[in-house]
Design an enzyme around this catalytic site. Structure first.
Site, PDB file in Angstrom:
ATOM      1  N   LYS A 129       0.850  -1.188   0.000  1.00 47.38           N
ATOM      2  CA  LYS A 129       0.000   0.000   0.000  1.00 47.38           C
ATOM      3  C   LYS A 129       0.882   1.233   0.000  1.00 47.38           C
ATOM      4  O   LYS A 129       1.943   1.251   0.635  1.00 47.38           O
ATOM      5  CB  LYS A 129      -0.913   0.042   1.229  1.00 47.38           C
ATOM      6  CG  LYS A 129      -1.730   1.337   1.322  1.00 47.38           C
ATOM      7  CD  LYS A 129      -2.509   1.464   2.610  1.00 47.38           C
ATOM      8  CE  LYS A 129      -3.182   2.833   2.668  1.00 47.38           C
ATOM      9  NZ  LYS A 129      -3.966   3.034   3.910  1.00 47.38           N
ATOM     10  N   GLU A 157      -8.849  12.260  12.359  1.00 43.81           N
ATOM     11  CA  GLU A 157      -8.096  11.067  12.773  1.00 43.81           C
ATOM     12  C   GLU A 157      -7.173  11.345  13.956  1.00 43.81           C
ATOM     13  O   GLU A 157      -6.278  12.190  13.876  1.00 43.81           O
ATOM     14  CB  GLU A 157      -7.281  10.525  11.601  1.00 43.81           C
ATOM     15  CG  GLU A 157      -6.560   9.227  11.900  1.00 43.81           C
ATOM     16  CD  GLU A 157      -6.035   8.522  10.663  1.00 43.81           C
ATOM     17  OE1 GLU A 157      -5.536   7.401  10.786  1.00 43.81           O
ATOM     18  OE2 GLU A 157      -6.127   9.120   9.563  1.00 43.81           O
TER      19      GLU A 157
END
Length: 407
Positions: free
Chosen positions: A160, A207
């Site tokens: 990723k 976040e």
């Protein structure tokens, strides 16, 4: 030393270039004045901050409520002011994607309750330049997928990578930071922090990288996203599709596993839910997992936990070193503070640190916005471009800038 007063305008004492603002559901921190700046890399930052704040600051700050007031008194509408620099027991500011810190130890720190957002006045007259442009971003996504496919049989190969882009907005005149901050304050984890070179970092991040209160630890990674819709039925369909998306669930699992692996050595107990929950902002749906733990050693400071976690696969990729290499190859700009962390710590080692997303760097007449998307095998360049556009809309709408800027 504290003085308790009725909470007033939390931005009244904000001084551009000298103040740090950080607001979360637990309360709002506003610093005033600069006693000293702590710089250097994240790896040794916990020790440097502890040395500056000092053991006396730990005793004073904790006993007098630097941490406790933020969680308790401020929530009841009381403002607590801590003065005398290191005795206030607070260091606050931003740490870049590369780990370079710019933390302020203030002359005074004020805690108040959570902020309430206000609507932004429309702003026009911007000249907008995307970097990279849409075609080049799609090309970078395709290249990242090719790199992953070529390393599919390599256990150390890229799995990723997060690729970002920017919008550079030039205005007709000097920008008023207070006007920019008011509509952001109270949204998610909102912040303003001075940066080197006369710039200021502002934003509202959904976040939480990590918080520590006593021995209690919390990290709330987000990974896997979908744009929201103004149509309720379509909005629900997109949320349901996100929870069933193999691509997004895989991306999320990589991040949660990395967070758990980073926190495990520090925790006597760590709780990691088996599946994510849905959470949302005004413009986005996200997959979210709340990872909670209890510290093995109560002396472990929040900055040590942050150093172990940063950068997570949510903002960098995995494996970390290879993802950094690919970011350096494919992104045509320096991230600076974007995808770093912003927040505060006190002398007792408590604190809150948000992941620096949904943010902008502000200079005299310019705004530089950032947005990224997680690229995994099978990622579609057009969908990843659309995801970054949706994330830009969070900041554009909050700042009163027409989303036509994305056209």
């Amino acid at each position: 030393m504290h003085s308790l007063t009725t909470a007033a305008d939390p931005l009244a004492g904000y001084a551009p270039g000298a103040s740090v603002l950080f607001s979360s559901p637990g309360g709002t921190l506003l610093t005033r004045g600069v006693r000293t700046v702590v710089g250097g890399g994240l790896g040794s930052l916990p020790e440097r901050v502890a040395a500056v704040l000092g053991a006396d600051g730990a005793a004073s700050g904790t006993a007098n409520g630097t941490a406790n007031t933020s969680a308790n008194g401020s929530a009841n509408g009381i403002t607590a002011e801590v003065t005398d620099g290191a005795a206030s027991g607070v260091a606050a500011g931003a740490i870049g994607f590369d780990g370079a810190a710019h933390l302020i130890v203030p002359d005074a720190a004020t805690w108040s309750g959570p902020l309430a957002p206000v609507a932004a006045a429309p702003r026009g007259g911007w000249r907008v330049r995307p970097v990279p442009g849409p075609a080049d971003y799609r090309k970078a996504v395709r290249r990242a997928v090719e790199i992953m496919e070529s390393a599919a049989d390599d256990p150390d190969g890229l799995r990723k990578v997060v690729l970002a882009r920017t919008l550079e907005l030039d205005g007709d005149g000097p920008l008023d930071l207070r006007d920019l901050l008011r509509p952001l304050a109270g949204r998610d984890l909102s912040f303003a922090a001075p940066l080197p070179g006369g710039r200021t970092l502002i934003g509202a991040s959904p976040e939480l990288l990590v918080s520590r209160r006593g021995r209690a630890v919390l990290s709330n990674p987000l990974a896997g996203s979908a744009a929201r819709s103004a149509d309720p039925a379509e909005d629900r369909r997109r949320a349901e599709a996100l929870t069933a998306s193999a691509k997004d669930l895989y991306e999320h699992r990589l991040v949660v596993e990395a967070v758990a692996d980073a926190l495990q050595p520090y925790c006597a107990r760590l709780e990691v839910p088996q599946s994510p929950e849905l959470t949302s902002t005004e413009t986005m749906w996200h997959l979210s997992t709340r990872v909670t733990g209890v510290l093995r050693d109560p002396g472990t400071p929040v900055l040590a936990l942050a150093a172990a976690l940063h950068p997570t696969p949510a903002v960098c990729g995995t494996p970390r070193a290879e993802a950094r290499r690919v970011i350096g190859e494919l992104e045509p700009f320096d991230r600076g503070a974007y995808t770093g962390l912003v927040g505060w710590t006190d002398a007792a080692g408590d604190g809150e640190w948000a992941v620096t997303i949904r943010c902008a760097e502000v200079a005299e007449r310019t705004l530089r916005l950032f947005a990224g998307a997680g690229i995994v095998p099978g990622s579609d360049p057009e969908r990843e471009l659309a995801e970054t556009s949706a994330k830009f809309r969070t900041m554009l709408r909050a700042l009163g800038v027409s989303t036509d800027a994305l056209a």
